[in-house]
Design a protein around this motif. Structure first.
Motif, short mmCIF file in Angstrom:
data_model
loop_
_atom_site.label_atom_id
_atom_site.label_comp_id
_atom_site.label_asym_id
_atom_site.label_seq_id
_atom_site.Cartn_x
_atom_site.Cartn_y
_atom_site.Cartn_z
N VAL A 1 5.91 -9.51 -8.43
CA VAL A 1 5.75 -8.25 -7.70
C VAL A 1 4.30 -7.79 -7.65
CG1 VAL A 1 6.30 -5.79 -7.73
CG2 VAL A 1 8.11 -7.48 -8.04
N PHE A 2 3.64 -7.74 -8.81
CA PHE A 2 2.27 -7.25 -8.81
C PHE A 2 1.32 -8.24 -8.14
CE2 PHE A 2 4.05 -4.50 -12.09
CZ PHE A 2 3.54 -3.28 -11.70
N GLY A 3 1.65 -9.53 -8.23
CA GLY A 3 0.86 -10.52 -7.49
C GLY A 3 1.01 -10.30 -5.99
N GLY A 4 2.24 -10.02 -5.54
CA GLY A 4 2.48 -9.75 -4.13
C GLY A 4 1.77 -8.49 -3.66
N MET A 5 1.77 -7.45 -4.50
CA MET A 5 1.07 -6.21 -4.15
C MET A 5 -0.43 -6.44 -4.02
SD MET A 5 3.10 -3.44 -6.55
CE MET A 5 1.99 -2.09 -6.15
N ALA A 6 -0.98 -7.27 -4.91
CA ALA A 6 -2.41 -7.57 -4.86
C ALA A 6 -2.77 -8.32 -3.58
CB ALA A 6 -2.82 -8.39 -6.09
N ILE A 7 -1.94 -9.30 -3.22
CA ILE A 7 -2.18 -10.07 -1.99
C ILE A 7 -2.10 -9.16 -0.77
CG2 ILE A 7 -1.21 -11.88 -0.50
CD1 ILE A 7 -0.31 -13.30 -3.11
N TRP A 8 -1.13 -8.26 -0.77
CA TRP A 8 -0.97 -7.31 0.34
C TRP A 8 -2.22 -6.45 0.49
CZ3 TRP A 8 -0.85 -1.92 -0.22
CH2 TRP A 8 -0.47 -1.19 0.91
N VAL B 1 -7.05 -8.07 -12.17
CA VAL B 1 -7.12 -8.55 -10.79
C VAL B 1 -6.20 -7.74 -9.88
CG1 VAL B 1 -6.66 -10.51 -9.26
CG2 VAL B 1 -7.76 -10.89 -11.48
N ALA B 2 -4.96 -7.54 -10.34
CA ALA B 2 -3.98 -6.82 -9.52
C ALA B 2 -4.35 -5.36 -9.33
CB ALA B 2 -2.60 -6.93 -10.15
N SER B 3 -4.70 -4.66 -10.41
CA SER B 3 -4.98 -3.22 -10.31
C SER B 3 -6.21 -2.95 -9.46
CB SER B 3 -5.15 -2.62 -11.71
OG SER B 3 -6.24 -3.20 -12.40
N ILE B 4 -7.26 -3.74 -9.66
CA ILE B 4 -8.49 -3.55 -8.88
C ILE B 4 -8.22 -3.84 -7.40
CG2 ILE B 4 -10.81 -4.48 -8.44
CD1 ILE B 4 -11.04 -4.87 -11.51
N SER B 5 -7.51 -4.93 -7.13
CA SER B 5 -7.20 -5.29 -5.74
C SER B 5 -6.36 -4.21 -5.06
CB SER B 5 -6.46 -6.64 -5.68
OG SER B 5 -7.25 -7.68 -6.20
N ILE B 6 -5.35 -3.73 -5.77
CA ILE B 6 -4.45 -2.74 -5.19
C ILE B 6 -5.16 -1.41 -4.95
CG2 ILE B 6 -2.39 -1.33 -5.65
CD1 ILE B 6 -1.31 -3.81 -7.20
#
Length: 478
Positions: A195-202, A277-282
């Motif tokens: 889920v968090f990987g998908g949110m980061a990619i989005w 990675v995820a939090s910064i990207s999101i």
């Protein structure tokens, strides 16, 4: 290791929840410890804290560095303070007696297991309930209009319903027991990554690729850059101030010290790398895409154009927040209340009482703006870091990693100190606590307050070691 007469101890008022774990109860391996804290990393308050770091003006590189430095420190303290639990099978409520005394242990026990745990429980419950509101509204849009302008102490009717529902989920997980909790976290782990990987990619796609995110510089730090950066590291660590103190409640289930050491180190550092990675990207990606700072990850999720994506993301946020709430807050609160009233309360009844009080502290007041969480983290860090400092100093410097279980469970043993209180531990707690929190009242000491966790654990470790060394020298001379 000493053998205890468990039946005799039960007659004296010690129940199974605060006796050392039996060999057949120590079943947690590397995988359990690598996954149990994952929800503690990937949860709503942690994302809010990272959003607040950007609100302070930090760049992407500075936020990433702060997160990773914090993860190494967190894992080190968790492993070191968890060693006594894995070696002796002791819960925090009993381990703390070795340094503070049989009666003095109530002071840090109440600070961690009651005050801090209940404050955190309420905060996490409200954060999770916000996610639940989004989920319910997507399935039933009229939900958000229920009650009109009616509110109770600042909560609208939909918010109150979501809060109480999420609270009930937490209580239900308590009654599932520790074995169920271990299975729950193992199942949750792969879902978190997906889920968090998908949110980061989005978010990266919305921002036009990874380059714009990496190039984000922020608004710039105002004030002393070194102090602000250390305070940023502290903010990430302070979210763990409570679990770091009572980690033995979990390591007492370890099948070996090696398992908890490897599991916690790998689990925390790897998870924090992915979280960074995820939090910064999101957070940065959504700000670039929508042109406005979005510090609350729930506001990001609400902008998804897919109902399915919103449902899966919000459900995962709810589950991770539920996981950390139980492991980091309700478990220690239950054990602590059970140890304070061993003849009247068990772990489950103590945890239920703590959950009820968690409603009464009105935790929704802690999420009113982007930086209000820092005040909460500084206070928690200032209260609990000195306890961790005393525990580490006592176990490694004073006791040389040896604890006499027979004396620990004795009302008049060596851990009784003077009338049940170790004055050196209490003096250290007060002095270090004042150093941590005085900056909230005296502007000159504000830098100490901004770095309260570091100030607390270091000053307590040094001061307690000196006081106990002095005591030992006096004993030898008499």
């Amino acid at each position: 290791m000493q053998e205890l007469n468990r039946e005799q101890l039960k007659k004296e008022g010690f129940n199974d929840d605060i006796l050392p774990t039996k060999p057949d109860e120590r079943s947690w391996g590397i995988g359990n410890f690598a996954s149990v804290w994952m929800g503690s990393v990937h949860n709503i308050p942690n994302y809010i804290a990272i959003g607040a770091l950007f609100a302070l003006g930090l760049s992407v590189g500075q936020v990433f560095a702060a997160i990773m430095i914090a993860s190494v420190i967190i894992s080190a303290v968790m492993v070191l303070n968890g060693r006594a639990g894995s070696k002796y099978g002791l819960p925090f409520a009993m381990l703390i007696r070795s340094s503070f005394g049989t009666k003095g242990a109530m002071v840090p026990g109440i600070l961690r297991g009651v005050i801090a745990a209940i404050m955190w429980f309420g905060f996490q419950t409200y954060a999770g309930s916000q996610a639940l509101s989004i989920l319910i509204a997507k399935m039933w849009p009229p939900f958000l209009t229920l009650g009109g302008d009616w509110n109770l102490l600042g909560l609208s009717l939909p918010a109150l319903i979501s809060f109480l529902l999420f609270w009930l989920f937490n209580v239900a997980l308590i009654y599932g027991g520790m074995k169920f909790l271990g299975k729950f976290t193992n199942i949750l782990s792969p879902i978190v990554y997906i889920v968090f990987g998908g949110m980061a990619i989005w978010a990266i796609k919305l921002a036009g690729g990874i380059e714009p995110i990496l190039a984000y510089t922020g608004t710039g730090i105002s004030g002393n850059q070194v102090v602000v950066f250390i305070a940023a590291v502290m903010a990430v660590i302070a979210a763990w101030a409570a679990p770091m103190v009572s980690v033995s409640d979990f390591t007492r289930l370890a099948n070996s010290t090696k398992s908890q050491a490897i599991g916690q180190t790998v689990g925390l550092i790897v998870t924090y790398l992915l979280f960074a990675v995820a939090s910064i990207s999101i957070i940065v990606g959504s700000e670039i895409a929508f042109g406005t700072p979005i510090w609350n990850v729930l506001d990001v999720v609400a902008r998804f154009d897919s109902t399915f994506a919103i449902a899966v993301s919000v459900l995962t946020l709810c589950l991770t927040t539920l996981s950390v709430n139980v492991t980091g807050n309700i478990v220690p609160a239950g054990y602590q209340l059970a140890s304070l009233f061993p003849k009247k309360l068990t772990f489950k009844s103590g945890a239920t009482i703590a959950a009820v009080i968690g409603i009464l502290v009105m935790p929704w007041k802690l999420m009113e703006n982007a930086t209000s969480i820092f005040t909460f983290l500084n206070i928690i860090g200032g209260l609990l870091a000195p306890i961790a400092g005393v525990m580490l100093a006592h176990y490694y410097v004073v006791s040389k990693t040896e604890i006499d279980l027979g004396e620990l469970y004795s009302k008049n043993g060596k851990y009784n100190y003077k009338n049940g209180f170790n004055e050196n531990a209490l003096i250290t707690l007060v002095v270090s606590g004042v150093l941590c929190l005085i900056g909230n009242f005296v502007p000159f000491f504000e830098p100490l307050y901004d770095m309260s966790w570091f100030v607390g654990i270091i000053s307590a470790f040094v001061l307690y070691s000196l006081l106990e060394t002095r005591r030992a020298a006096r004993t030898l001379n008499t």
